[in-house]
Enzyme design. Structure first.
Site, PDB file in Angstrom:
ATOM      1  N   ILE A   9       0.826  -1.274   0.036  1.00  0.00           N
ATOM      2  CA  ILE A   9      -0.081   0.135   0.078  1.00  0.00           C
ATOM      3  C   ILE A   9       0.977   1.200  -0.018  1.00  0.00           C
ATOM      4  O   ILE A   9       0.454   2.065  -0.624  1.00  0.00           O
ATOM      5  CB  ILE A   9      -0.819  -0.165   1.106  1.00  0.00           C
ATOM      6  CG1 ILE A   9      -1.999  -1.277   1.006  1.00  0.00           C
ATOM      7  CG2 ILE A   9      -1.370   1.264   1.414  1.00  0.00           C
ATOM      8  CD1 ILE A   9      -2.785  -1.464   2.354  1.00  0.00           C
ATOM      9  N   ARG A  62      12.425   0.651   6.352  1.00  0.00           N
ATOM     10  CA  ARG A  62      13.670   0.082   6.747  1.00  0.00           C
ATOM     11  C   ARG A  62      14.633  -0.120   5.569  1.00  0.00           C
ATOM     12  O   ARG A  62      15.796  -0.281   5.764  1.00  0.00           O
ATOM     13  CB  ARG A  62      13.480  -1.190   7.817  1.00  0.00           C
ATOM     14  CG  ARG A  62      12.829  -0.884   8.933  1.00  0.00           C
ATOM     15  CD  ARG A  62      12.387  -2.380   9.624  1.00  0.00           C
ATOM     16  NE  ARG A  62      11.444  -3.055   8.741  1.00  0.00           N
ATOM     17  CZ  ARG A  62      10.784  -4.150   9.316  1.00  0.00           C
ATOM     18  NH1 ARG A  62      11.139  -4.686  10.200  1.00  0.00           N
ATOM     19  NH2 ARG A  62      10.020  -4.601   8.134  1.00  0.00           N
ATOM     20  N   TYR A 120      -2.546  -7.489  16.722  1.00  0.00           N
ATOM     21  CA  TYR A 120      -2.815  -6.675  15.420  1.00  0.00           C
ATOM     22  C   TYR A 120      -3.996  -5.923  15.508  1.00  0.00           C
ATOM     23  O   TYR A 120      -4.187  -4.749  15.612  1.00  0.00           O
ATOM     24  CB  TYR A 120      -2.885  -7.437  14.049  1.00  0.00           C
ATOM     25  CG  TYR A 120      -3.065  -6.614  12.866  1.00  0.00           C
ATOM     26  CD1 TYR A 120      -2.218  -5.905  12.539  1.00  0.00           C
ATOM     27  CD2 TYR A 120      -4.271  -6.764  12.235  1.00  0.00           C
ATOM     28  CE1 TYR A 120      -2.234  -5.163  11.318  1.00  0.00           C
ATOM     29  CE2 TYR A 120      -4.430  -5.999  11.041  1.00  0.00           C
ATOM     30  CZ  TYR A 120      -3.367  -5.205  10.579  1.00  0.00           C
ATOM     31  OH  TYR A 120      -3.839  -4.529   9.450  1.00  0.00           O
ATOM     32  N   LYS A 145      -4.229  -1.904  16.102  1.00  0.00           N
ATOM     33  CA  LYS A 145      -5.024  -0.924  15.398  1.00  0.00           C
ATOM     34  C   LYS A 145      -6.257  -0.202  15.856  1.00  0.00           C
ATOM     35  O   LYS A 145      -6.606   0.947  15.635  1.00  0.00           O
ATOM     36  CB  LYS A 145      -5.572  -1.585  14.269  1.00  0.00           C
ATOM     37  CG  LYS A 145      -4.379  -2.181  13.236  1.00  0.00           C
ATOM     38  CD  LYS A 145      -3.929  -1.269  12.496  1.00  0.00           C
ATOM     39  CE  LYS A 145      -2.728  -1.846  11.521  1.00  0.00           C
ATOM     40  NZ  LYS A 145      -1.927  -0.496  10.778  1.00  0.00           N
ATOM     41  N   THR A 173      -1.964  -7.247  -1.090  1.00  0.00           N
ATOM     42  CA  THR A 173      -0.684  -6.871  -1.037  1.00  0.00           C
ATOM     43  C   THR A 173       0.220  -8.244  -0.309  1.00  0.00           C
ATOM     44  O   THR A 173      -0.300  -9.051  -0.041  1.00  0.00           O
ATOM     45  CB  THR A 173      -0.464  -5.860   0.071  1.00  0.00           C
ATOM     46  OG1 THR A 173      -0.671  -6.404   1.452  1.00  0.00           O
ATOM     47  CG2 THR A 173      -1.397  -4.742  -0.102  1.00  0.00           C
TER      48      THR A 173
HETATM   49  N1  LIG Z   1      -2.633  -5.892   3.385  1.00  0.00           N
HETATM   50  C1  LIG Z   1      -3.886  -5.982   4.152  1.00  0.00           C
HETATM   51  O1  LIG Z   1      -4.794  -6.584   4.167  1.00  0.00           O
HETATM   52  C2  LIG Z   1      -4.285  -4.650   5.053  1.00  0.00           C
HETATM   53  C3  LIG Z   1      -5.510  -4.476   5.708  1.00  0.00           C
HETATM   54  C4  LIG Z   1      -5.627  -3.201   6.308  1.00  0.00           C
HETATM   55  C5  LIG Z   1      -4.733  -2.525   6.876  1.00  0.00           C
HETATM   56  N2  LIG Z   1      -3.301  -2.872   6.297  1.00  0.00           N
HETATM   57  C6  LIG Z   1      -2.494  -1.776   6.854  1.00  0.00           C
HETATM   58  O2  LIG Z   1      -1.796  -1.108   5.651  1.00  0.00           O
HETATM   59  C7  LIG Z   1      -0.316  -0.823   6.061  1.00  0.00           C
HETATM   60  C8  LIG Z   1       0.212  -1.198   4.925  1.00  0.00           C
HETATM   61  O3  LIG Z   1       0.132  -2.557   4.805  1.00  0.00           O
HETATM   62  P1  LIG Z   1       0.631  -3.649   3.451  1.00  0.00           P
HETATM   63  O4  LIG Z   1      -0.405  -4.608   3.217  1.00  0.00           O
HETATM   64  O5  LIG Z   1       1.201  -2.848   2.399  1.00  0.00           O
HETATM   65  O6  LIG Z   1       1.990  -4.453   4.034  1.00  0.00           O
HETATM   66  P2  LIG Z   1       3.211  -5.095   3.458  1.00  0.00           P
HETATM   67  O7  LIG Z   1       3.092  -5.389   1.960  1.00  0.00           O
HETATM   68  O8  LIG Z   1       3.631  -6.064   4.424  1.00  0.00           O
HETATM   69  O9  LIG Z   1       4.012  -3.890   3.760  1.00  0.00           O
HETATM   70  C9  LIG Z   1       4.616  -3.268   4.792  1.00  0.00           C
HETATM   71  C10 LIG Z   1       5.215  -1.907   4.900  1.00  0.00           C
HETATM   72  O10 LIG Z   1       5.476  -1.794   6.095  1.00  0.00           O
HETATM   73  C11 LIG Z   1       6.881  -1.425   6.061  1.00  0.00           C
HETATM   74  N3  LIG Z   1       7.350  -1.690   7.713  1.00  0.00           N
HETATM   75  C12 LIG Z   1       6.980  -2.849   8.169  1.00  0.00           C
HETATM   76  N4  LIG Z   1       7.761  -2.635   9.846  1.00  0.00           N
HETATM   77  C13 LIG Z   1       8.083  -1.399   9.681  1.00  0.00           C
HETATM   78  C14 LIG Z   1       9.105  -1.018  10.337  1.00  0.00           C
HETATM   79  N5  LIG Z   1       9.383  -1.480  11.745  1.00  0.00           N
HETATM   80  N6  LIG Z   1       9.561   0.528  10.082  1.00  0.00           N
HETATM   81  C15 LIG Z   1       9.323   0.897   9.002  1.00  0.00           C
HETATM   82  N7  LIG Z   1       8.540   0.364   8.194  1.00  0.00           N
HETATM   83  C16 LIG Z   1       8.130  -0.846   8.303  1.00  0.00           C
HETATM   84  C17 LIG Z   1       7.673  -2.591   5.433  1.00  0.00           C
HETATM   85  O11 LIG Z   1       8.596  -1.799   4.757  1.00  0.00           O
HETATM   86  P3  LIG Z   1      10.143  -2.332   5.400  1.00  0.00           P
HETATM   87  O12 LIG Z   1      10.153  -3.954   5.467  1.00  0.00           O
HETATM   88  O13 LIG Z   1      10.952  -1.937   4.092  1.00  0.00           O
HETATM   89  O14 LIG Z   1      10.698  -1.807   6.443  1.00  0.00           O
HETATM   90  C18 LIG Z   1       6.638  -2.429   4.141  1.00  0.00           C
HETATM   91  O15 LIG Z   1       7.009  -1.285   3.159  1.00  0.00           O
HETATM   92  C19 LIG Z   1      -0.133  -1.519   7.416  1.00  0.00           C
HETATM   93  O16 LIG Z   1      -0.487  -0.575   8.205  1.00  0.00           O
HETATM   94  C20 LIG Z   1      -1.197  -2.665   7.514  1.00  0.00           C
HETATM   95  O17 LIG Z   1      -1.623  -2.918   8.604  1.00  0.00           O
HETATM   96  C21 LIG Z   1      -3.037  -3.883   5.279  1.00  0.00           C
END
Ligand SMILES: NC(=O)c1ccc[n+]([C@@H]2O[C@H](COP(=O)([O-])OP(=O)(O)OC[C@H]3O[C@@H](n4cnc5c(N)ncnc54)[C@H](OP(=O)(O)O)[C@@H]3O)[C@@H](O)[C@H]2O)c1
Length: 254
Positions: A17, A37, A157, A161, A192
């Site tokens: 995202i 990171r 989680y 949230k 994602t």
């Molecule tokens: N996917 C879903 O279904 C979903 C649904 C609702 C909400 N969300 C929320 O949307 C957001 C993005 O999710 P996503 O699905 O895109 O996840 P993702 O594909 O796993 O990507 C997670 C991102 O967060 C970064 N990250 C993780 N730990 C970190 C840390 N300690 N410091 C800095 N960056 C960190 C990772 O970057 P690095 O590893 O490079 O640090 C990566 O860019 C999250 O907050 C998630 O909870 C996701």
């Protein structure tokens, strides 16, 4: 053409995202500070933004560590942006699963709270004072449907949230009158890498095929399909560009 005075900081920009949000804001002419990171992946994203005529910079940031946030703040002054950060998108997050009563519950809870709640809170505490001084700012926190309801096996989680949602609602009331609007996007399952990992875990634990496991997550969403990263990025753009304050934009695949 990017306006280097319009500056957005996006966390977790290296994938999923966060990448979509960074690209969307850059397409609108905003200077994007892409953080995570994995700074090499953020640099690759910046190359893509610049190839499309935008402007951005990659900075390393671990939102789970207070000293990393302090060190990022110290580097903002000479990062190439010509103004202070006026838009903050707290997107970085982790989602790990375990049974409620598992031995790792203590460590999991601490880790989720550090990354998903204290990270956004600390960034707001570092960046909002300048927004307040300017009388203008936009903060968008990426929560989740798990911030509004429970899901089994992801209690840490859900708790992190829910904390982010409660904090953001309070922040909107305090900062809104000062011109700094705080909103949330709360997506259900999004297509994602985070959801791909959840699909893999479900396959391993239940013996379901990839198609069956994916279908399981699609069916969790009221609309019967996964939300796209573009839908989340559009919602973020609208909240940044608009005048809403204290809103929760729910995206459910409808
Ligand atoms: N996917 C879903 O279904 C979903 C649904 C609702 C909400 N969300 C929320 O949307 C957001 C993005 O999710 P996503 O699905 O895109 O996840 P993702 O594909 O796993 O990507 C997670 C991102 O967060 C970064 N990250 C993780 N730990 C970190 C840390 N300690 N410091 C800095 N960056 C960190 C990772 O970057 P690095 O590893 O490079 O640090 C990566 O860019 C999250 O907050 C998630 O909870 C996701």
């Amino acid at each position: 053409m990017a306006d280097k005075r319009k500056v957005a900081l996006v966390t977790g920009a290296s994938g999923g995202i966060g990448t979509a949000i960074a690209l969307r804001l850059a397409r609108e002419g905003v200077f994007v500070i892409a953080t995570s990171r994995d700074v090499a992946r953020c640099r690759a994203l910046c190359d893509e933004i610049e190839a499309a005529g935008g402007a951005s910079v990659a900075l390393a940031l671990d939102v789970g560590k207070a000293d990393s946030i302090r060190s990022l703040a110290a580097r903002l002054g000479d990062c190439g942006a010509e103004g202070p950060v006026s838009w903050l998108v707290n997107n970085a997050g982790v989602a790990l699963s375990a049974p409620l009563l598992a031995p790792e519950s203590e460590a999991l809870s601490t880790h989720h709270m550090q990354v998903n709640f204290h990270g956004p809170r600390r960034l707001i505490e570092v960046l909002a004072p300048e927004m307040v001084a300017a009388g203008y700012g936009r903060i968008v926190n990426i929560a989740s449907s798990a911030g509004l309801r429970g899901y089994a096996y992801v209690a840490a989680y859900c708790a992190s949230k829910h904390a982010l949602v409660g904090y953001s609602r309070a922040a909107a009331l305090e900062l809104g009158p000062k011109g700094v609007f705080v909103n949330l996007v709360a997506p259900h399952y999004v297509d994602t890498p985070m959801t791909a990992e959840a699909i893999t875990r479900l396959m391993e634990k239940t013996g379901r095929s990839e198609e069956q496991a994916r279908r399981f997550f699609e069916e969790q969403n009221p609309g019967g399909r996964l939300v796209t990263v573009y839908e989340v990025a559009d919602a973020v753009w609208e909240l940044c560009a608009g005048e809403d304050n204290g809103c929760v934009v729910s995206l459910d695949g409808s």
